[in-house]
Design an enzyme around this catalytic site. Structure first.
Site, PDB file in Angstrom:
ATOM      1  N   HIS A 143      -3.751  -0.535  -0.511  1.00 52.13           N
ATOM      2  CA  HIS A 143      -3.937   0.647  -1.356  1.00 52.13           C
ATOM      3  C   HIS A 143      -4.313   0.174  -2.753  1.00 52.13           C
ATOM      4  CE1 HIS A 143      -1.218   3.142   1.499  1.00 52.13           C
ATOM      5  NE2 HIS A 143      -2.495   3.312   1.785  1.00 52.13           N
ATOM      6  N   HIS A 164       2.961  -3.407  -0.387  1.00 49.49           N
ATOM      7  CA  HIS A 164       2.574  -2.108  -0.938  1.00 49.49           C
ATOM      8  C   HIS A 164       3.438  -1.814  -2.161  1.00 49.49           C
ATOM      9  CE1 HIS A 164      -0.166  -0.475   2.274  1.00 49.49           C
ATOM     10  NE2 HIS A 164       0.332  -1.534   2.882  1.00 49.49           N
ATOM     11  N   GLU A 212      -2.121  -0.105  -6.003  1.00 43.44           N
ATOM     12  CA  GLU A 212      -0.862  -0.844  -5.872  1.00 43.44           C
ATOM     13  C   GLU A 212      -1.111  -2.310  -6.231  1.00 43.44           C
ATOM     14  OE1 GLU A 212       0.354   0.140  -1.887  1.00 43.44           O
ATOM     15  OE2 GLU A 212       0.576   2.274  -2.377  1.00 43.44           O
ATOM     16  N   GLU A 263       7.601  -2.507   0.077  1.00 43.42           N
ATOM     17  CA  GLU A 263       7.212  -1.617  -1.013  1.00 43.42           C
ATOM     18  C   GLU A 263       7.778  -2.199  -2.301  1.00 43.42           C
ATOM     19  OE1 GLU A 263       5.266   0.956  -0.952  1.00 43.42           O
ATOM     20  OE2 GLU A 263       5.139   1.542   1.158  1.00 43.42           O
TER      21      GLU A 263
END
Length: 539
Positions: free
Chosen positions: A102, A237, A105, A310
Site C-alpha cells: 500500500h 503494512h 504506508e 501492521e
C-alpha cells in the site's frame, strides 16, 4: 535526500552519484518526488534504488540485487537475496519479506531496508546474524508498489494514495488495491470492493495488476522439484501494531483449507513475535474480513507460514519514529528467519521429530508428486488422484473412506463415489506415483512414515496390490519394496493404518518414494489411498 539521511545511511559522494544516476534512469512516466518537510527521512524510490545498488556493490559475496519485474508505469521492482554463496541456489530454508504494497504506508519500505542493513552490517560481526546468513536464503522485495508511493508524495505533500496507478478499463478511475488482487479467495467479501473508485478496489480480475503478478511469478520461481522453498514470510503494512496470521477471508480459526497443526504453529510463532515487539497478535480476520491478500495467497497456495505486520500507531508517522518503529521488530524478524528451517518445530519435540525431517507432505497443496514416471502404468480407470475422497461402500462395508487422516486432501484411487462402489475404483492394471527427490542426511535412524488404506472384495486375488518402494536415485534408480499389501478371496474394508519403516540403508543418499496400486484381475473391486508421508528426523 537530505544531508542527515546521507549521513545516517553513509551514502557519501559516491552514493550520491549512484542516486543521481538512478534518478536519471527512472522511466519517462515517473515524476520527481520528495517527502514533505518533517518526513524527508523516509526513502523515495530513487533513494531506495541507490541504497540497494550501493549495498549490493559493496557486498557481492552475500548480496545479490535483481528485479522481479516492473510496475505499471515501468519502474523496476527491486529485490535482494542475502545469503552466503549468494549466487548459488543452495538447499537452505528460505524467507521472504516485502513492503510498501500500500503506497501510503511508507514505513514498510523503511522496514525492508532495515532488514537488509541488519543482515549485511551484522555479517561477520554478530554471531547470530552470521549464522543466519550462512544457513538461510533471505529474499527481500523492497517496494511492491513504487508508482503509488511516488504519486503519494508528489508535489511535496501527501495524497493519502493506497492503490497502484493502473487505470481501470472502461472507467475514469485509477488504481487497484494490490492487497485485494491476489488469486487466493479473490473476490470474497469484507473490506474488498468491486467499485473502481474505492480504496479497496479488488481489480477487474485476480492478478490484473502487474505488481501482484510480479510477486506471484517470483513465488512460483522458488518452487524447486515441485516444492516451495520459501517457508516463512512477513508482508509489512501500516498502521496498528499488529501481528496477523492467516486467514483474512474467513472468521473460522481452522477452515477446511488449513490444518489444525499448521494453525497451532502459526499462533505460537505469531504470539512469540508479538511478545518481542509489543504488537497485538491475532488472526487477520479479527481485524476485518479481507480477500485476495498477499498473506492468504502465500499460505493458501504454498503453505508458507506468512504474517502481516501492521507497523506504527498512526498513518504517516514522522521520520523521527523510523529508528524505533523498525528497531522494535528486529528480534521478531530474526526469530522468523531462524524458524524457517521447520515452522512446525515450535509444537514440541514429538512434532519436531516427526515433521522436521528430510521430507514432509500432508498433500494439502501440490508438492511435485508425479504420476507414471516410468511410463509403465496400465490402469484404465481409478488412477491416483490428489483430493478429498468420497465414501463408497458395499453390503460388506466401506471400501473408500470419506476423508483422509489430516486436513482435507490425500492420494486416492479415484476420488469420486460414482453410482456404485465399483464405478470409480481402480481398474485394468496398475497406477503409480513418485515423490520429488529426497536428500537424506547421513545419520542412521530416519524412518519413512505414512498412513494408508487398501480395500477389496471377495473377487480379489494376490495380484491386487498396494506397494511402497524406495527408489535409490544415487544408485541409478534401483527400486526396493519396503511395504506390500496384497488382496485375497475375502472382504477387506477401508481403514487408515500407520506404517513406520527404517530408512537407514539409504542414509546419505538421494531417494524417491514410489507408491503403486494394482488391480490384478477382472470383475473385482480395489481401492487404495495414502496420506501424511514423511521422513522423520534420526531417532
Amino acid at each position: 535526500m537530505t544531508a542527515s539521511l546521507r549521513a545516517r545511511r553513509g551514502v557519501g559522494v559516491a552514493g550520491l552519484t549512484t542516486l543521481l544516476l538512478a534518478s536519471l534512469a527512472a522511466p519517462a512516466s515517473a515524476t520527481a518526488a520528495d517527502f514533505p518537510a518533517g518526513y524527508t527521512g523516509y526513502h523515495t524510490y530513487a533513494e531506495m534504488a541507490a541504497d540497494v545498488a550501493a549495498i549490493a556493490a559493496a557486498h557481492p559475496n552475500i548480496v545479490r540485487r535483481f528485479s522481479i519485474g516492473t510496475s505499471y508505469q515501468g519502474r523496476t521492482i527491486w529485490a535482494v537475496k542475502i545469503s552466503d554463496n549468494v549466487n548459488v541456489d543452495e538447499n537452505e530454508p528460505e524467507v521472504l519479506f516485502d513492503g510498501l504494497t500500500h503506497s501510503d504506508e511508507h514505513m514498510g519500505l523503511e522496514m525492508t531496508l532495515h532488514i537488509m542493513h541488519w543482515l549485511v552490517d551484522g555479517y561477520g560481526h554478530d554471531l547470530r546474524i552470521t549464522k543466519i546468513v550462512d544457513t538461510r536464503e533471505v529474499w527481500i522485495v523492497l517496494a511492491v508498489n513504487p508508482d503509488g508511493a511516488e504519486y503519494d508524495i508528489s508535489g511535496g505533500k501527501f495524497h493519502f494514495w493506497r492503490k497502484n496507478r493502473q487505470p481501470t478499463p472502461g472507467t475514469p478511475y485509477i488504481g487497484t488495491d494490490l492487497n485485494r488482487n491476489f488469486g487466493y479467495r479473490w473476490g470474497g467479501g469484507g473490506r474488498t470492493s468491486t467499485n473502481p473508485a474505492a480504496i479497496t478496489y479488488r481489480g477487474p480480475f485476480a492478478f490484473s495488476a502487474p505488481e501482484t503478478r510480479n510477486i506471484r511469478d517470483f513465488l512460483k520461481s522458488r518452487v524447486v522439484n515441485g516444492r516451495q522453498q520459501i517457508r516463512t514470510a512477513i508482508t509489512f503494512h501500516e498502521a496498528g501494531r499488529l501481528v496477523m496470521w492467516p486467514y483474512g477471508y474467513t472468521y473460522a480459526n481452522v477452515p477446511v483449507d488449513m490444518t489444525a497443526t499448521d494453525h497451532n504453529a502459526l499462533v505460537i510463532m505469531g504470539k512469540h513475535m508479538a511478545a518481542t515487539n509489543g504488537y497485538r497478535p491475532e488472526q487477520a480476520s479479527d481485524l476485518y474480513i479481507t480477500s485476495g491478500t498477499t498473506r492468504d495467497y502465500e499460505y493458501g497456495v504454498y503453505r508458507i507460514f506468512a504474517y502481516t505486520f501492521e507497523l506504527s500507531v498512526v498513518d504517516y508517522p514522522d521520520d523521527a519514529l523510523i529508528p524505533s518503529e523498525t528497531g522494535r521488530n528486529k528480534e521478531a524478524v530474526l526469530y522468523l528467519i531462524e524458524r524457517a528451517w521447520c515452522p512446525l518445530g515450535v509444537l514440541g519435540t514429538a512434532t519436531r521429530i516427526a515433521r522436521c525431517g528430510a521430507f514432509d507432505d500432508d498433500f494439502e497443496v501440490s508438492r511435485g508428486w508425479q504420476i507414471n514416471v516410468e511410463g509403465t502404468d496400465t490402469a484404465t480407470a481409478g488412477r491416483w488422484q490428489r483430493g478429498d475422497p468420497q465414501r463408497t461402500a458395499t453390503s460388506a462395508g466401506i471400501k473408500q473412506p470419506d476423508g483422509v487422516t489430516s486436513g482435507r486432501f490425500g492420494f486416492i484411487t479415484g476420488l469420486s463415489a460414482g453410482s456404485s462402489a465399483n464405478a470409480n475404483d481402480l481398474d485394468g492394471g496398475s497406477s503409480s506415483l513418485e515423490s520429488p527427490p529426497i536428500d537424506l542426511p547421513a545419520a542412521a535412524g530416519q524412518r519413512l512414515q505414512f498412513r494408508w488404506t487398501f480395500a477389496h472384495d471377495t473377487a480379489s486375488t494376490s495380484a491386487d496390490e498396494f506397494r511402497v518402494e524406495v527408489v535409490d536415485v544415487t544408485d541409478g534408480g534401483t527400486m526396493t519394496t519396503v511395504a506390500l499389501a496384497q488382496g485375497g478371496p475375502f472382504e477387506q474394508n477401508a481403514g487408515w493404518h500407520l506404517s513406520s519403516l527404517d530408512l537407514t540403508p539409504w542414509a546419505g543418499k538421494t531417494i524417491r518414494l514410489r507408491f503403486s496400486a494394482t488391480d490384478g484381475g477382472p470383475n473385482n473391486l480395489v481401492e487404495a489411498g495414502f496420506d501424511d508421508v514423511r521422513v522423520t528426523q534420526p531417532q
